[in-house]
Write a protein that holds these residues in place. Structure first.
Motif, mmCIF file in Angstrom:
data_model
loop_
_atom_site.group_PDB
_atom_site.id
_atom_site.type_symbol
_atom_site.label_atom_id
_atom_site.label_comp_id
_atom_site.label_asym_id
_atom_site.label_seq_id
_atom_site.Cartn_x
_atom_site.Cartn_y
_atom_site.Cartn_z
ATOM 1 N N THR A 2 1.081 -1.581 -0.065
ATOM 2 C CA THR A 2 -0.511 -0.430 -0.081
ATOM 3 C C THR A 2 1.097 1.009 0.054
ATOM 4 O O THR A 2 1.852 1.843 0.380
ATOM 5 N N CYS A 3 0.563 1.923 -1.101
ATOM 6 C CA CYS A 3 1.032 3.696 -0.829
ATOM 7 C C CYS A 3 1.221 4.113 -0.278
ATOM 8 O O CYS A 3 -0.516 4.161 1.006
ATOM 9 N N THR A 4 1.727 5.298 0.657
ATOM 10 C CA THR A 4 1.135 6.273 1.729
ATOM 11 C C THR A 4 0.141 7.465 1.200
ATOM 12 O O THR A 4 -0.368 7.124 2.288
ATOM 13 N N CYS A 5 -0.312 7.313 0.236
ATOM 14 C CA CYS A 5 -1.468 7.670 -0.118
ATOM 15 C C CYS A 5 -2.741 6.736 0.201
ATOM 16 O O CYS A 5 -4.518 7.269 0.101
ATOM 17 N N GLY A 6 -2.646 5.539 0.585
ATOM 18 C CA GLY A 6 -3.602 4.525 0.947
ATOM 19 C C GLY A 6 -3.725 3.904 -0.514
ATOM 20 O O GLY A 6 -4.832 3.143 -0.124
ATOM 21 N N ALA A 27 3.786 0.722 -9.748
ATOM 22 C CA ALA A 27 3.161 2.675 -9.598
ATOM 23 C C ALA A 27 1.609 2.855 -9.017
ATOM 24 O O ALA A 27 1.215 1.425 -9.076
ATOM 25 N N CYS A 28 1.154 3.852 -8.603
ATOM 26 C CA CYS A 28 -0.043 3.505 -7.732
ATOM 27 C C CYS A 28 -0.475 4.509 -8.399
ATOM 28 O O CYS A 28 -0.354 6.006 -8.737
ATOM 29 N N PRO A 29 -1.798 3.716 -8.505
ATOM 30 C CA PRO A 29 -2.726 4.501 -9.451
ATOM 31 C C PRO A 29 -3.612 5.214 -8.965
ATOM 32 O O PRO A 29 -4.426 6.824 -9.304
ATOM 33 N N GLY A 30 -3.850 6.037 -7.613
ATOM 34 C CA GLY A 30 -3.671 7.152 -6.659
ATOM 35 C C GLY A 30 -3.226 8.275 -7.360
ATOM 36 O O GLY A 30 -3.577 9.543 -7.316
ATOM 37 N N CYS A 31 -1.720 8.099 -6.436
ATOM 38 C CA CYS A 31 -1.031 9.364 -6.932
ATOM 39 C C CYS A 31 0.039 9.586 -7.816
ATOM 40 O O CYS A 31 1.378 10.360 -7.988
ATOM 41 N N GLY A 32 0.301 8.796 -8.533
ATOM 42 C CA GLY A 32 0.993 7.743 -9.485
ATOM 43 C C GLY A 32 2.503 7.943 -8.824
ATOM 44 O O GLY A 32 3.337 7.787 -9.449
HETATM 45 ZN ZN LIG Z 1 0.403 6.740 -3.790
#
Ligand SMILES: [Zn+2]
Length: 159
Positions: A2-6, A27-32
């Motif tokens: 999990t990314c820090t952005c959730g 890659a994180c789809p939330g924050c890139g």
């Molecule tokens: Zn993220």
């Protein structure tokens, strides 16, 4: 993961490098946010529950005729499963299709034993992979000469 952005990281690409390593890109789809893990086939296994194909291996698979593709996929994944490898590279694909690793001609084997230890393991992998890529049944002295010129030519000239 999990990314820090959730958001959860998603597998983005798997690149193969010339030295036999692979770079797994997430890659994180939330924050890139994106990062990569550099690894080799068997070390990558704990990362995946299902067999995954490198982009290049997938590309090889995609180029096969539609009636051959599922057969090859099954053959390669079953071979990878026996070896407990979850990351399928083009090298592993070739190996699976040859049903195993290559043999060594006795002369080539004895020559390899005289190669300095730090280089030996790398040379063995490179030679076996080249033999497999060309569909050769064994590693020969002639192949060793060729590889040596290609990979160690510069250091030979320097000394
Ligand atoms: Zn993220």
């Amino acid at each position: 993961m999990t990314c820090t952005c959730g958001s959860g990281f998603q597998l983005h690409r798997i690149e193969e490098w010339d030295d036999g390593q692979s770079l797994i890109r997430y890659a994180c789809p939330g924050c890139g946010f994106a990062f990569g893990i550099e690894t080799v086939g068997h070390e990558a296994s704990p990362l995946f529950e299902q067999p995954v194909w490198t982009d290049e291996a997938q590309h090889c698979l995609d180029r096969l005729p539609p009636y051959v593709e599922p057969l090859v996929r099954e053959e390669v994944e079953s071979y990878a499963g026996q070896k407990h490898i979850n990351l399928i590279s083009t090298g592993l694909m070739t190996e699976a299709r040859n049903q195993g690793t290559v043999a060594w001609h006795p002369d080539a084997e004895s020559r390899l034993s005289r190669v300095p230890a730090p280089v030996r393991a790398m040379a063995r992998v490179e030679l076996e992979r080249t033999a497999l890529d060309r569909g050769l049944p064994e590693v020969t002295v002639a192949l060793m000469e060729e590889i040596k010129a290609r990979y160690f030519g510069m250091s030979a000239r320097a000394s």
